[in-house]
Motif scaffolding. Structure first.
Motif, PDB file in Angstrom:
ATOM      1  N   ARG A 115       0.815  -1.221   0.000  1.00 35.98           N
ATOM      2  CA  ARG A 115       0.000   0.000   0.000  1.00 35.98           C
ATOM      3  C   ARG A 115       0.845   1.265   0.000  1.00 35.98           C
ATOM      4  O   ARG A 115       0.564   2.205  -0.742  1.00 35.98           O
ATOM      5  CB  ARG A 115      -0.888   0.027   1.242  1.00 35.98           C
ATOM      6  N   LEU A 116       1.841   1.297   0.881  1.00 39.42           N
ATOM      7  CA  LEU A 116       2.686   2.499   0.953  1.00 39.42           C
ATOM      8  C   LEU A 116       3.404   2.733  -0.371  1.00 39.42           C
ATOM      9  O   LEU A 116       3.492   3.847  -0.865  1.00 39.42           O
ATOM     10  CB  LEU A 116       3.731   2.355   2.072  1.00 39.42           C
ATOM     11  N   ARG A 117       3.909   1.633  -0.926  1.00 45.06           N
ATOM     12  CA  ARG A 117       4.632   1.718  -2.188  1.00 45.06           C
ATOM     13  C   ARG A 117       3.743   2.303  -3.283  1.00 45.06           C
ATOM     14  O   ARG A 117       4.133   3.218  -3.993  1.00 45.06           O
ATOM     15  CB  ARG A 117       5.109   0.311  -2.570  1.00 45.06           C
ATOM     16  N   GLU A 118       2.533   1.769  -3.356  1.00 46.87           N
ATOM     17  CA  GLU A 118       1.614   2.231  -4.390  1.00 46.87           C
ATOM     18  C   GLU A 118       1.240   3.697  -4.176  1.00 46.87           C
ATOM     19  O   GLU A 118       1.204   4.484  -5.120  1.00 46.87           O
ATOM     20  CB  GLU A 118       0.353   1.367  -4.396  1.00 46.87           C
ATOM     21  N   CYS A 119       0.983   4.044  -2.918  1.00 41.57           N
ATOM     22  CA  CYS A 119       0.586   5.422  -2.595  1.00 41.57           C
ATOM     23  C   CYS A 119       1.704   6.403  -2.969  1.00 41.57           C
ATOM     24  O   CYS A 119       1.446   7.440  -3.580  1.00 41.57           O
ATOM     25  CB  CYS A 119       0.242   5.510  -1.114  1.00 41.57           C
ATOM     26  N   LEU A 120       2.945   6.059  -2.594  1.00 40.80           N
ATOM     27  CA  LEU A 120       4.071   6.953  -2.920  1.00 40.80           C
ATOM     28  C   LEU A 120       4.256   7.063  -4.429  1.00 40.80           C
ATOM     29  O   LEU A 120       4.580   8.129  -4.952  1.00 40.80           O
ATOM     30  CB  LEU A 120       5.369   6.465  -2.264  1.00 40.80           C
ATOM     31  N   GLU A 121       4.048   5.954  -5.111  1.00 43.00           N
ATOM     32  CA  GLU A 121       4.201   5.966  -6.570  1.00 43.00           C
ATOM     33  C   GLU A 121       3.173   6.898  -7.216  1.00 43.00           C
ATOM     34  O   GLU A 121       3.509   7.730  -8.046  1.00 43.00           O
ATOM     35  CB  GLU A 121       4.048   4.540  -7.122  1.00 43.00           C
ATOM     36  N   ILE A 122       1.917   6.761  -6.772  1.00 43.29           N
ATOM     37  CA  ILE A 122       0.844   7.571  -7.362  1.00 43.29           C
ATOM     38  C   ILE A 122       0.999   9.044  -6.987  1.00 43.29           C
ATOM     39  O   ILE A 122       0.921   9.925  -7.833  1.00 43.29           O
ATOM     40  CB  ILE A 122      -0.541   7.046  -6.898  1.00 43.29           C
ATOM     41  N   ARG A 123       1.251   9.300  -5.684  1.00 38.31           N
ATOM     42  CA  ARG A 123       1.215  10.685  -5.216  1.00 38.31           C
ATOM     43  C   ARG A 123       2.522  11.441  -5.379  1.00 38.31           C
ATOM     44  O   ARG A 123       2.553  12.660  -5.328  1.00 38.31           O
ATOM     45  CB  ARG A 123       0.812  10.728  -3.732  1.00 38.31           C
ATOM     46  N   TRP A 124       3.616  10.708  -5.500  1.00 42.99           N
ATOM     47  CA  TRP A 124       4.892  11.412  -5.599  1.00 42.99           C
ATOM     48  C   TRP A 124       5.648  11.087  -6.887  1.00 42.99           C
ATOM     49  O   TRP A 124       5.883  11.944  -7.718  1.00 42.99           O
ATOM     50  CB  TRP A 124       5.771  11.127  -4.378  1.00 42.99           C
ATOM     51  N   PHE A 125       6.011   9.821  -7.051  1.00 41.86           N
ATOM     52  CA  PHE A 125       6.950   9.494  -8.130  1.00 41.86           C
ATOM     53  C   PHE A 125       6.345   9.658  -9.520  1.00 41.86           C
ATOM     54  O   PHE A 125       7.028  10.118 -10.429  1.00 41.86           O
ATOM     55  CB  PHE A 125       7.559   8.107  -7.918  1.00 41.86           C
ATOM     56  N   ASN A 126       5.073   9.304  -9.685  1.00 45.08           N
ATOM     57  CA  ASN A 126       4.457   9.521 -10.992  1.00 45.08           C
ATOM     58  C   ASN A 126       4.298  10.993 -11.309  1.00 45.08           C
ATOM     59  O   ASN A 126       4.484  11.414 -12.442  1.00 45.08           O
ATOM     60  CB  ASN A 126       3.070   8.854 -11.058  1.00 45.08           C
ATOM     61  N   THR A 127       3.956  11.777 -10.273  1.00 46.33           N
ATOM     62  CA  THR A 127       3.734  13.199 -10.526  1.00 46.33           C
ATOM     63  C   THR A 127       5.047  13.925 -10.779  1.00 46.33           C
ATOM     64  O   THR A 127       5.108  14.798 -11.629  1.00 46.33           O
ATOM     65  CB  THR A 127       2.991  13.886  -9.361  1.00 46.33           C
ATOM     66  N   THR A 128       6.123  13.538 -10.060  1.00 49.61           N
ATOM     67  CA  THR A 128       7.402  14.232 -10.297  1.00 49.61           C
ATOM     68  C   THR A 128       7.936  13.857 -11.677  1.00 49.61           C
ATOM     69  O   THR A 128       8.556  14.664 -12.340  1.00 49.61           O
ATOM     70  CB  THR A 128       8.472  13.912  -9.226  1.00 49.61           C
ATOM     71  N   LYS A 129       7.647  12.585 -12.091  1.00 47.83           N
ATOM     72  CA  LYS A 129       8.083  12.162 -13.415  1.00 47.83           C
ATOM     73  C   LYS A 129       7.418  13.048 -14.475  1.00 47.83           C
ATOM     74  O   LYS A 129       8.046  13.548 -15.382  1.00 47.83           O
ATOM     75  CB  LYS A 129       7.684  10.699 -13.642  1.00 47.83           C
ATOM     76  N   LYS A 130       6.068  13.234 -14.263  1.00 49.50           N
ATOM     77  CA  LYS A 130       5.308  14.068 -15.180  1.00 49.50           C
ATOM     78  C   LYS A 130       5.859  15.484 -15.184  1.00 49.50           C
ATOM     79  O   LYS A 130       6.046  16.091 -16.225  1.00 49.50           O
ATOM     80  CB  LYS A 130       3.838  14.090 -14.760  1.00 49.50           C
ATOM     81  N   GLY A 131       6.138  15.993 -13.972  1.00 54.31           N
ATOM     82  CA  GLY A 131       6.633  17.363 -13.834  1.00 54.31           C
ATOM     83  C   GLY A 131       7.899  17.574 -14.633  1.00 54.31           C
ATOM     84  O   GLY A 131       8.036  18.556 -15.359  1.00 54.31           O
ATOM     85  N   LYS A 132       8.791  16.590 -14.526  1.00 53.26           N
ATOM     86  CA  LYS A 132      10.061  16.695 -15.236  1.00 53.26           C
ATOM     87  C   LYS A 132       9.851  16.623 -16.744  1.00 53.26           C
ATOM     88  O   LYS A 132      10.525  17.258 -17.517  1.00 53.26           O
ATOM     89  CB  LYS A 132      11.009  15.585 -14.783  1.00 53.26           C
ATOM     90  N   HIS A 133       8.849  15.818 -17.115  1.00 52.02           N
ATOM     91  CA  HIS A 133       8.566  15.629 -18.527  1.00 52.02           C
ATOM     92  C   HIS A 133       8.119  16.948 -19.168  1.00 52.02           C
ATOM     93  O   HIS A 133       8.523  17.288 -20.265  1.00 52.02           O
ATOM     94  CB  HIS A 133       7.471  14.569 -18.676  1.00 52.02           C
ATOM     95  N   HIS A 134       7.288  17.686 -18.420  1.00 50.93           N
ATOM     96  CA  HIS A 134       6.771  18.934 -18.966  1.00 50.93           C
ATOM     97  C   HIS A 134       7.819  20.034 -18.942  1.00 50.93           C
ATOM     98  O   HIS A 134       7.741  20.975 -19.704  1.00 50.93           O
ATOM     99  CB  HIS A 134       5.530  19.389 -18.183  1.00 50.93           C
ATOM    100  N   ALA A 135       8.773  19.889 -18.029  1.00 48.01           N
ATOM    101  CA  ALA A 135       9.753  20.970 -17.850  1.00 48.01           C
ATOM    102  C   ALA A 135      10.688  21.084 -19.055  1.00 48.01           C
ATOM    103  O   ALA A 135      10.873  20.132 -19.790  1.00 48.01           O
ATOM    104  CB  ALA A 135      10.568  20.727 -16.585  1.00 48.01           C
TER     105      ALA A 135
END
Lengths: 135, 69
Positions: A115-135
């Motif tokens: 659960r923690l792994r999935e939550c961190l992936e959804i709320r942090w790692f996926n969003t930062t990946k996206k953020g970097k992609h747009h940058a």
């Protein structure tokens, strides 16, 4: 300090008394696990790789996300995980403190990590990946 | 052959208690071929580290709260 941290968690999460653990429903946990795995035992949607996880440790916002993810765990699971990983008790000490059987302890920890792994992936790692992609 | 569900249980157990040689071998072989389980293994270890570091972060924050009151 260990006790102070444990106190903090006891105050911030609903108090879970040891006797509650007698009623932890393993069937519920196993059913719940079917969200993560298909009936043939393969991942439903498996963990993707995280970009530079170490960098997250230096970011204030990451700790808020971690806190949210921890608080999203069911109270009993959160307490077991807290005693093991935050307070740093050994597995048998956690079982003693909570009255959990060995088997229930392993299942609970496995579940908490999924659960923690999935939550961190959804709320942090996926969003930062996206953020970097747009940058 | 153990499936991903079983392997992640072994990985998780291995973080709380020393696993035996057969279990370590099964996990090692599986994660060579399965990137999802490899990610689960790395990330579970990382989450352990995060939890330890979180206590330091809390100490800091609780310390500050105490100073403010």
């Amino acid at each position: 300090m260990k006790h102070k941290i444990a106190d903090h968690w006891r105050r911030s999460t609903r108090e879970v008394v040891a006797s509650d653990f007698d009623y932890i429903d393993i069937d519920d946990v196993e059913r719940d696990e079917d969200d993560f795995f298909m009936s043939n035992g393969h991942w439903n949607s498996g963990p993707s790789s995280w970009n530079d996880p170490e960098a997250a440790l230096n970011q204030q916002e990451f700790w808020a996300i971690y806190e949210t993810c921890h608080n999203n765990l069911p109270p009993k699971m959160a307490k077991v995980f807290m005693l093991r990983e935050l307070v740093g008790l050994e597995a048998d000490e956690v079982c003693l403190e909570t009255g959990l059987s060995d088997a229930n302890f392993w299942v609970t920890m496995h579940r908490a990590r999924l659960r923690l792994r999935e939550c961190l992936e959804i709320r942090w790692f996926n969003t930062t990946k996206k953020g970097k992609h747009h940058a | 052959m153990r499936d991903c569900r079983d392997i992640t249980i072994l990985i998780s157990k291995g973080l709380d208690k020393e696993s035996n040689l057969t279990e370590r071998f099964a996990v090692g072989l599986h994660v060579l071929l399965c990137s999802h389980c490899r990610n689960f293994q790395t990330q579970s270890k990382f989450i352990s580290k995060v939890a330890h570091r979180y206590t330091e972060y809390l100490e800091d924050r609780l310390g500050k709260d105490r100073n403010e009151t």
